[in-house]
Design a protein around this motif. Structure first.
Motif, PDB file in Angstrom:
ATOM      1  N   PHE A 280       2.363 -33.849  20.698  1.00 19.40           N
ATOM      2  CA  PHE A 280       2.811 -35.057  21.382  1.00 19.40           C
ATOM      3  C   PHE A 280       1.620 -35.980  21.639  1.00 19.40           C
ATOM      4  CE2 PHE A 280       7.127 -35.678  23.392  1.00 19.40           C
ATOM      5  CZ  PHE A 280       7.087 -37.055  23.273  1.00 19.40           C
ATOM      6  N   THR A 281       1.158 -36.586  20.552  1.00 19.57           N
ATOM      7  CA  THR A 281       0.009 -37.478  20.633  1.00 19.57           C
ATOM      8  C   THR A 281       0.414 -38.838  21.191  1.00 19.57           C
ATOM      9  OG1 THR A 281       0.403 -38.322  18.411  1.00 19.57           O
ATOM     10  CG2 THR A 281      -1.005 -36.358  18.614  1.00 19.57           C
ATOM     11  N   ARG A 282      -0.577 -39.638  21.484  1.00 20.98           N
ATOM     12  CA  ARG A 282      -0.323 -41.008  21.936  1.00 20.98           C
ATOM     13  C   ARG A 282       0.450 -41.781  20.874  1.00 20.98           C
ATOM     14  NH1 ARG A 282      -0.390 -43.969  26.765  1.00 20.98           N
ATOM     15  NH2 ARG A 282      -1.018 -46.119  26.378  1.00 20.98           N
ATOM     16  N   GLU A 283       0.120 -41.571  19.620  1.00 17.85           N
ATOM     17  CA  GLU A 283       0.835 -42.253  18.540  1.00 17.85           C
ATOM     18  C   GLU A 283       2.316 -41.903  18.562  1.00 17.85           C
ATOM     19  OE1 GLU A 283       1.160 -42.268  13.638  1.00 17.85           O
ATOM     20  OE2 GLU A 283      -0.565 -41.317  14.618  1.00 17.85           O
ATOM     21  N   GLN A 284       2.636 -40.611  18.698  1.00 23.14           N
ATOM     22  CA  GLN A 284       4.033 -40.197  18.705  1.00 23.14           C
ATOM     23  C   GLN A 284       4.760 -40.736  19.935  1.00 23.14           C
ATOM     24  OE1 GLN A 284       5.582 -38.911  16.283  1.00 23.14           O
ATOM     25  NE2 GLN A 284       3.891 -38.256  14.992  1.00 23.14           N
ATOM     26  N   ASP A 285       4.076 -40.738  21.067  1.00 21.53           N
ATOM     27  CA  ASP A 285       4.660 -41.266  22.294  1.00 21.53           C
ATOM     28  C   ASP A 285       5.039 -42.741  22.115  1.00 21.53           C
ATOM     29  OD1 ASP A 285       5.506 -40.912  24.904  1.00 21.53           O
ATOM     30  OD2 ASP A 285       3.530 -41.177  25.795  1.00 21.53           O
ATOM     31  N   LEU A 286       4.133 -43.520  21.549  1.00 20.68           N
ATOM     32  CA  LEU A 286       4.382 -44.948  21.349  1.00 20.68           C
ATOM     33  C   LEU A 286       5.408 -45.203  20.252  1.00 20.68           C
ATOM     34  CD1 LEU A 286       0.692 -46.139  21.689  1.00 20.68           C
ATOM     35  CD2 LEU A 286       2.563 -46.758  23.234  1.00 20.68           C
ATOM     36  N   ARG A 287       5.429 -44.354  19.218  1.00 27.14           N
ATOM     37  CA  ARG A 287       6.419 -44.524  18.147  1.00 27.14           C
ATOM     38  C   ARG A 287       7.834 -44.378  18.700  1.00 27.14           C
ATOM     39  NH1 ARG A 287       9.344 -41.426  14.923  1.00 27.14           N
ATOM     40  NH2 ARG A 287       8.471 -39.545  15.844  1.00 27.14           N
ATOM     41  N   LEU A 288       8.053 -43.378  19.544  1.00 31.44           N
ATOM     42  CA  LEU A 288       9.365 -43.221  20.161  1.00 31.44           C
ATOM     43  C   LEU A 288       9.688 -44.404  21.070  1.00 31.44           C
ATOM     44  CD1 LEU A 288       9.418 -39.414  21.038  1.00 31.44           C
ATOM     45  CD2 LEU A 288      10.650 -40.581  19.210  1.00 31.44           C
ATOM     46  N   ALA A 289       8.681 -44.941  21.739  1.00 34.63           N
ATOM     47  CA  ALA A 289       8.904 -46.115  22.588  1.00 34.63           C
ATOM     48  C   ALA A 289       9.359 -47.312  21.764  1.00 34.63           C
ATOM     49  CB  ALA A 289       7.634 -46.448  23.364  1.00 34.63           C
ATOM     50  N   THR A 290       8.800 -47.480  20.555  1.00 39.63           N
ATOM     51  CA  THR A 290       9.224 -48.605  19.719  1.00 39.63           C
ATOM     52  C   THR A 290      10.669 -48.439  19.247  1.00 39.63           C
ATOM     53  OG1 THR A 290       8.390 -47.627  17.641  1.00 39.63           O
ATOM     54  CG2 THR A 290       6.849 -48.976  18.932  1.00 39.63           C
TER      55      THR A 290
ATOM     56  N   ALA B  14      -3.140 -46.861  16.544  1.00 36.49           N
ATOM     57  CA  ALA B  14      -3.230 -45.407  16.542  1.00 36.49           C
ATOM     58  C   ALA B  14      -2.838 -44.831  15.190  1.00 36.49           C
ATOM     59  CB  ALA B  14      -2.331 -44.830  17.638  1.00 36.49           C
ATOM     60  N   HIS B  15      -1.826 -45.417  14.564  1.00 41.30           N
ATOM     61  CA  HIS B  15      -1.357 -44.911  13.280  1.00 41.30           C
ATOM     62  C   HIS B  15      -2.419 -45.054  12.203  1.00 41.30           C
ATOM     63  CE1 HIS B  15       1.532 -43.795  10.186  1.00 41.30           C
ATOM     64  NE2 HIS B  15       1.130 -44.849   9.489  1.00 41.30           N
ATOM     65  N   PHE B  16      -3.125 -46.178  12.229  1.00 45.25           N
ATOM     66  CA  PHE B  16      -4.142 -46.421  11.209  1.00 45.25           C
ATOM     67  C   PHE B  16      -5.552 -46.095  11.693  1.00 45.25           C
ATOM     68  CE2 PHE B  16      -0.647 -49.210   9.810  1.00 45.25           C
ATOM     69  CZ  PHE B  16      -0.528 -48.792   8.486  1.00 45.25           C
TER      70      PHE B  16
END
Length: 412
Positions: free
Chosen positions: A334-344, A407-409
């Motif tokens: 549960f990285t920051r990237e995954q957290d933000l992806r679900l938020a989008t 975060a993704h890139f």
């Protein structure tokens, strides 16, 4: 909308009744829905739902859903909780909002705080804890380790029946740098609710009053250098270890936005319910004058809105599934990237629901259906008010979206 997942061995504990199944909890919410619909105007006038509704929620076990079982809670999966939220909001957006943003923070507390604090927070089983993410007031750590927290926090949805308050204050660090946020929980006897809610455009019955805190808190009630929107869960959390349930180790940003996505779906379905009643009871204005159910244009508008809302609900369900899978995969997943992806994803859910109402249902329902006090007019105001929230009007479409891409890139 229930998403049932296997829970990893909750710690021993007891509830006041056998833990209800997801179907039983949803049935209780649906049984209460007609009452909530009838009392929407009263709820707005009072600025929060009535004491007898609060008691009905308590008897239904709604305030125990997210409380860990070792403290007498149900430890319900978040998919079921959000499904209950959607049903209550479908009936009355103010009631659903107030309930959700009071009960939901059991997850944050059970995730982030230690065993000593949780044992005291959850001692009564029922847990209602409004929260704000904007730091306010001040926090001062005394030589004996206790904290003095003072200040006023606005928009504390769920305040009227709250047992606790979760907030952020600013503390002067020991090294003399700029003030840093602390996360704290204040029991009910440490704060007072202000009578300052109800004059807003919408969500007038959501109990989103301000809270003034003048608290003397033990060290375990305060987490220094902590902001709920920036918590890193990849190294594990106290709640994951304490309860043996991955649900108490998930990303905080995505969980907060999942709540609002569920509220949006509920509001949109409420508008669709009203529109369906109008379809059955009203006739077209222009010839050929027929019932709206027989008119091609109304058929199109109803079908378009239905598809958009159903798509939003499907996206929400899948986001909940992904959230649970990330929790179960282990802290590092549960990285920051995954957290933000679900938020989008949740942002798109909220957007779809608004567009269904704003483009298809509200403008074609007819002016008599949107007079002051009509159910559709109220839903319109409530959804408009949702879009004034800084987290959804500013943070999600700008900062969160950009941060996800960086975060993704792996861009600094």
């Amino acid at each position: 909308m229930a998403v049932v997942t296997e829970q990893a061995g909750p710690a021993p504990g007891s509830s006041p009744e056998p833990v209800p199944t997801p179907a039983e909890l949803l049935a209780r919410a649906r049984e209460l829905a007609p009452l909530l619909v009838r009392r929407q105007a009263e709820t707005e006038q009072r600025t929060y739902y009535a004491p007898d509704v609060h008691e009905a929620f308590r008897e239904a076990g709604f305030y125990r859903m997210l409380v860990p079982r070792r403290y007498g809670g149900y430890e319900t999966d978040i998919g079921t909780f959000l499904a209950v939220v959607t049903e209550l909001t479908r009936a009355c957006p103010s009631t659903g909002w107030m309930y959700c943003l009071g009960a939901t923070h059991a997850v944050a507390v059970a995730t982030l705080f230690g065993e000593a604090a949780q044992a005291r927070f959850f001692a009564d089983g029922d847990f209602v804890c409004p929260a704000t993410i904007v730091p306010s007031g001040t926090a001062h750590r005394r030589p004996d380790g206790r904290w003095t927290v003072t200040g006023t926090w606005n928009y504390c949805s769920g305040a009227p029946y709250a047992t606790h308050f979760l907030g952020h204050a600013l503390a002067e660090p020991d090294d003399g740098g700029p003030p840093r946020p602390v996360l704290f929980v204040a029991p009910r006897d440490q704060w007072r609710r202000l009578d300052d809610w109800g004059g807003q455009l919408g969500l007038r019955g959501s109990g989103s009053h301000s809270i003034t805190v003048d608290a003397d808190l033990p060290a375990e009630f305060v987490l220094p250098d902590t902001h709920l929107s920036e918590v890193d869960v990849t190294l594990g959390t106290p709640g994951r270890a304490l309860h043996g349930n991955p649900q108490y180790g998930g990303g905080p940003i995505s969980f907060m936005v999942l709540e609002v996505a569920a509220l949006s779906v509920g509001m949109a379905y409420g508008a669709l319910d009203v529109y369906a009643e109008l379809m059955r009871s009203r006739r077209t204005v222009f010839p050929p004058v027929v019932g709206r159910t027989e008119d091609p244009d109304y058929q199109l508008w109803y079908g378009e809105a239905t598809g958009m809302i159903a798509t939003a609900e499907a996206a929400l369900r899948d986001a909940v599934r992904q959230w649970h899978e990330l929790c179960a995969a282990g802290p590092e997943a549960f990285t920051r990237e995954q957290d933000l992806r679900l938020a989008t994803i949740c942002r798109q859910v909220i957007r779809l629901c608004w567009q269904a109402v704003e483009r298809h249902l509200f403008p074609t329902a007819g002016s008599s259906a949107v007079r002051h006090g009509e159910r559709l007019e109220r839903i319109w105001r409530d959804m408009s008010m949702l879009h004034t929230h800084a987290g959804f009007a500013v943070f999600l479409p700008t900062r969160a979206t950009r941060e996800y891409t960086r975060a993704h890139f792996a861009v600094g």
